[in-house]
Enzyme design. Structure first.
Site, PDB file in Angstrom:
ATOM      1  CB  THR A  14      63.501  24.420  24.081  1.00  0.00           C
ATOM      2  OG1 THR A  14      62.323  24.102  24.813  1.00  0.00           O
ATOM      3  CG2 THR A  14      64.604  24.705  25.100  1.00  0.00           C
ATOM      4  CG  ASP A  15      58.258  25.934  24.681  1.00  0.00           C
ATOM      5  OD1 ASP A  15      59.018  24.977  24.977  1.00  0.00           O
ATOM      6  OD2 ASP A  15      57.021  25.794  24.554  1.00  0.00           O
ATOM      7  CD  GLU A  16      61.113  21.747  27.818  1.00  0.00           C
ATOM      8  OE1 GLU A  16      61.671  21.428  28.877  1.00  0.00           O
ATOM      9  OE2 GLU A  16      60.724  20.924  26.976  1.00  0.00           O
ATOM     10  CE1 TYR A  71      66.945  20.357  25.982  1.00  0.00           C
ATOM     11  CE2 TYR A  71      64.751  20.917  26.794  1.00  0.00           C
ATOM     12  CZ  TYR A  71      65.662  20.808  25.748  1.00  0.00           C
ATOM     13  OH  TYR A  71      65.282  21.167  24.474  1.00  0.00           O
ATOM     14  CE  LYS A 109      68.474  24.016  23.295  1.00  0.00           C
ATOM     15  NZ  LYS A 109      69.278  23.604  22.092  1.00  0.00           N
TER      16      LYS A 109
HETATM   17  P1  NAD Z   1      67.474  14.605  19.702  1.00  0.00           P
HETATM   18  O1  NAD Z   1      67.881  14.226  21.085  1.00  0.00           O
HETATM   19  O2  NAD Z   1      66.515  13.750  18.964  1.00  0.00           O
HETATM   20  O3  NAD Z   1      68.780  14.710  18.775  1.00  0.00           O
HETATM   21  C1  NAD Z   1      69.939  15.339  19.213  1.00  0.00           C
HETATM   22  C2  NAD Z   1      71.055  15.036  18.209  1.00  0.00           C
HETATM   23  O4  NAD Z   1      72.238  15.715  18.658  1.00  0.00           O
HETATM   24  C3  NAD Z   1      71.408  13.545  18.114  1.00  0.00           C
HETATM   25  O5  NAD Z   1      71.573  13.169  16.759  1.00  0.00           O
HETATM   26  C4  NAD Z   1      72.726  13.449  18.871  1.00  0.00           C
HETATM   27  O6  NAD Z   1      73.571  12.392  18.405  1.00  0.00           O
HETATM   28  C5  NAD Z   1      73.327  14.821  18.604  1.00  0.00           C
HETATM   29  N1  NAD Z   1      74.303  15.164  19.647  1.00  0.00           N
HETATM   30  C6  NAD Z   1      74.122  15.104  20.991  1.00  0.00           C
HETATM   31  N2  NAD Z   1      75.266  15.440  21.622  1.00  0.00           N
HETATM   32  C7  NAD Z   1      76.163  15.764  20.653  1.00  0.00           C
HETATM   33  C8  NAD Z   1      77.508  16.197  20.665  1.00  0.00           C
HETATM   34  N3  NAD Z   1      78.189  16.354  21.818  1.00  0.00           N
HETATM   35  N4  NAD Z   1      78.124  16.454  19.489  1.00  0.00           N
HETATM   36  C9  NAD Z   1      77.471  16.284  18.314  1.00  0.00           C
HETATM   37  N5  NAD Z   1      76.188  15.838  18.237  1.00  0.00           N
HETATM   38  C10 NAD Z   1      75.554  15.590  19.387  1.00  0.00           C
HETATM   39  O7  NAD Z   1      66.966  16.108  19.801  1.00  0.00           O
HETATM   40  P2  NAD Z   1      65.776  16.834  19.016  1.00  0.00           P
HETATM   41  O8  NAD Z   1      64.508  16.559  19.697  1.00  0.00           O
HETATM   42  O9  NAD Z   1      65.919  16.566  17.570  1.00  0.00           O
HETATM   43  O10 NAD Z   1      66.140  18.357  19.317  1.00  0.00           O
HETATM   44  C11 NAD Z   1      67.021  19.080  18.441  1.00  0.00           C
HETATM   45  C12 NAD Z   1      67.184  20.491  18.984  1.00  0.00           C
HETATM   46  O11 NAD Z   1      65.920  21.126  19.024  1.00  0.00           O
HETATM   47  C13 NAD Z   1      67.736  20.565  20.397  1.00  0.00           C
HETATM   48  O12 NAD Z   1      68.658  21.622  20.466  1.00  0.00           O
HETATM   49  C14 NAD Z   1      66.523  20.826  21.262  1.00  0.00           C
HETATM   50  O13 NAD Z   1      66.871  21.567  22.412  1.00  0.00           O
HETATM   51  C15 NAD Z   1      65.673  21.651  20.324  1.00  0.00           C
HETATM   52  N6  NAD Z   1      64.212  21.563  20.541  1.00  0.00           N
HETATM   53  C16 NAD Z   1      63.602  20.355  20.614  1.00  0.00           C
HETATM   54  C17 NAD Z   1      62.229  20.285  20.781  1.00  0.00           C
HETATM   55  C18 NAD Z   1      61.494  18.972  20.842  1.00  0.00           C
HETATM   56  O14 NAD Z   1      60.298  18.947  21.115  1.00  0.00           O
HETATM   57  N7  NAD Z   1      62.135  17.853  20.548  1.00  0.00           N
HETATM   58  C19 NAD Z   1      61.484  21.451  20.893  1.00  0.00           C
HETATM   59  C20 NAD Z   1      62.155  22.690  20.813  1.00  0.00           C
HETATM   60  C21 NAD Z   1      63.520  22.727  20.626  1.00  0.00           C
HETATM   61  P1  TYD Z   2      58.427  15.094  27.006  1.00  0.00           P
HETATM   62  O1  TYD Z   2      58.072  14.426  25.717  1.00  0.00           O
HETATM   63  O2  TYD Z   2      59.514  14.497  27.836  1.00  0.00           O
HETATM   64  O3  TYD Z   2      58.729  16.621  26.652  1.00  0.00           O
HETATM   65  P2  TYD Z   2      59.012  17.888  27.643  1.00  0.00           P
HETATM   66  O4  TYD Z   2      59.303  17.398  28.992  1.00  0.00           O
HETATM   67  O5  TYD Z   2      60.214  18.490  26.993  1.00  0.00           O
HETATM   68  O6  TYD Z   2      57.784  18.741  27.559  1.00  0.00           O
HETATM   69  O7  TYD Z   2      57.128  15.169  27.913  1.00  0.00           O
HETATM   70  C1  TYD Z   2      55.964  15.841  27.492  1.00  0.00           C
HETATM   71  C2  TYD Z   2      55.005  15.861  28.659  1.00  0.00           C
HETATM   72  O8  TYD Z   2      54.593  14.517  28.947  1.00  0.00           O
HETATM   73  C3  TYD Z   2      55.616  16.398  29.943  1.00  0.00           C
HETATM   74  O9  TYD Z   2      54.625  17.122  30.653  1.00  0.00           O
HETATM   75  C4  TYD Z   2      56.006  15.148  30.718  1.00  0.00           C
HETATM   76  C5  TYD Z   2      54.931  14.155  30.295  1.00  0.00           C
HETATM   77  N1  TYD Z   2      55.334  12.729  30.251  1.00  0.00           N
HETATM   78  C6  TYD Z   2      54.545  11.767  30.873  1.00  0.00           C
HETATM   79  O10 TYD Z   2      53.526  12.085  31.516  1.00  0.00           O
HETATM   80  N2  TYD Z   2      54.928  10.460  30.782  1.00  0.00           N
HETATM   81  C7  TYD Z   2      56.050  10.067  30.110  1.00  0.00           C
HETATM   82  O11 TYD Z   2      56.356   8.853  30.070  1.00  0.00           O
HETATM   83  C8  TYD Z   2      56.829  11.075  29.453  1.00  0.00           C
HETATM   84  C9  TYD Z   2      58.067  10.689  28.691  1.00  0.00           C
HETATM   85  C10 TYD Z   2      56.429  12.393  29.545  1.00  0.00           C
END
Ligand code: NAD
Ligand code: TYD
Length: 353
Positions: A134-136, A159, A163
């Site tokens: 992630t960019d975070e 988080y 990461k």
């Molecule tokens: P998500 O929370 O929707 O899914 C996570 C998946 O991992 C789930 O299916 C869960 O069951 C599985 N999981 C969790 N713990 C586990 C364990 N101990 N063993 C096996 N499986 C396990 O997450 P997402 O949003 O799909 O993100 C996927 C990846 O992409 C993550 O690594 C996240 O850091 C990264 N990412 C997400 C975003 C975003 O905006 N969602 C952006 C950049 C990077």
């Molecule tokens: P989120 O989807 O949790 O992603 P991230 O924290 O990884 O960026 O949140 C996106 C943005 O929205 C973040 O600035 C937090 C804000 N947010 C709200 O204002 N209200 C909400 O209920 C949630 C879930 C997030």
């Protein structure tokens, strides 16, 4: 080629499998997933019947279970999505994040090291570990500038700290053991099949139910939104064309303030459902800010564009309409992931290894 997709039942992993399993019948894909609250097997409907797909319910924090999976057949490629992914949950309970994101990544790397063994460090090492990050990890930007691959790590939440740790481990395995790795650091994703605790699906669900739309703090925080399919294509482009050991930032140049995202969602939900937009906008409610809330994320994606030929296909305007349409047409999916009954069904039908 045998591909292990960890976290394949989650948001991005399931979208990845939807695209890649059908497109690549020459590869076999195994979804390696613990099936936590964030997973939804309904997200894999249509994929699970394909002959080159299988599910292995494995907790990556369980070293013996990971090794047993690798002992059955060694993967040629691991695409590592599995993680605890929600910042708010990491603030309430950081330990699960340390376990899955740090220890889980470690156990996978160790299994790969044993499996690909003597080839590591050679000119043509066996295997590939692609780490989805992630960019975070870079922390927060001010009003100007972009994250590049050279930006120093400065994570703000448990988080993003976990990461960041996992990124460091992956890079260390490349340098120390010659493991063939690539890493992508992506901005906020949105699209179908995202658990309705994240901003966009949560706001759509609440707008439909006429519940308050909670805005953390002043709502002026900026995120760089990328449609999930564009992220999946970037990952595949890096796997195919990225340099071993390299990191690539992925983002959509779609910087938006949270308040503007929410206004857009209200407008699109109103348009698609015939609701009165002012009734939806009136649901906006400012609530206490998230501790350590990063102000702004923005990605410079020029490296992945230049080296891997990737560019996003969707703008926020096109992607958000597809997304809202999907949630409206898949209310049963949203209801299922929120219900305890669904969790009990998963637990009784899918034994862990
Ligand atoms: P998500 O929370 O929707 O899914 C996570 C998946 O991992 C789930 O299916 C869960 O069951 C599985 N999981 C969790 N713990 C586990 C364990 N101990 N063993 C096996 N499986 C396990 O997450 P997402 O949003 O799909 O993100 C996927 C990846 O992409 C993550 O690594 C996240 O850091 C990264 N990412 C997400 C975003 C975003 O905006 N969602 C952006 C950049 C990077
Ligand atoms: P989120 O989807 O949790 O992603 P991230 O924290 O990884 O960026 O949140 C996106 C943005 O929205 C973040 O600035 C937090 C804000 N947010 C709200 O204002 N209200 C909400 O209920 C949630 C879930 C997030």
């Amino acid at each position: 080629m045998l591909v292990h997709v960890t976290g394949g039942a989650g948001f991005i992993g399931s979208n990845f499998l939807h695209r890649m399993v059908a497109r690549h019948p020459e590869h076999r894909f195994v979804c390696v997933d613990k099936l936590t609250y964030a997973a939804n097997l309904a997200s894999l409907a249509g994929v699970e019947s394909l002959p080159n797909y299988a599910l292995a319910r494995v907790d990556i924090t369980d070293a013996a279970a990971v090794q047993a999976l690798f002992d059955q057949e060694t993967p040629d490629l691991v695409v590592h999505f599995a993680a605890e992914s929600h910042v708010d949950r990491s603030i309430l309970g950081p330990y699960e994040f340390v376990k899955t994101n740090v220890e889980g990544t470690f156990h996978l790397l160790e299994a790969c090291r044993r499996a690909w063994g003597s080839s590591l460090g050679q000119s043509q090492p066996r295997g590939r570990f692609h780490h989805v990050s992630t960019d975070e990890v870079y922390g927060s930007l001010g009003d100007e500038g972009f994250f590049t691959e050279a930006t120093a790590y400065d994570p703000s939440s448990p988080y993003s700290a976990t990461k960041a740790s996992s990124d460091h481990l992956v890079r260390a395995y490349a340098r120390t053991y010659g493991m063939p790795v690539t890493i992508t650091n992506c901005s906020n994703n949105y699209g179908p099949r995202q658990f309705p605790e994240k901003l966009i699906p949560l706001m759509v669900a609440h707008a439909l139910e006429r519940k308050p739309l909670p805005i953390y703090g002043n709502g002026l925080n900026v995120r760089d939104w990328l449609y999930v399919d564009d992220h999946c294509e970037a990952i595949w482009a890096v796997i195919e064309r990225g340099r071993l050991g390299a990191t690539y930032n992925v983002g959509g140049h779609n910087e938006l303030r949270n308040v503007d995202v929410i206004d857009t969602l209200c407008a699109v939900v109103a348009e698609f459902t015939g609701a009165d937009v002012s009734e939806l906008l009136a649901l906006k409610t400012h609530v206490t800010d998230r501790p350590g809330h990063d102000h702004r994320y923005a990605i410079d994606a020029s490296k992945v564009r230049a080296e891997c030929g990737w560019a996003p296909a969707e703008t926020f305007e096109t992607g958000i309409r597809k997304t809202v349409r999907w949630y409206l047409e898949n209310q049963a999916w949203v209801d299922a992931v929120r219900s305890g009954e669904y969790r009990r069904w998963i637990d009784s039908n899918y034994a862990s290894r």
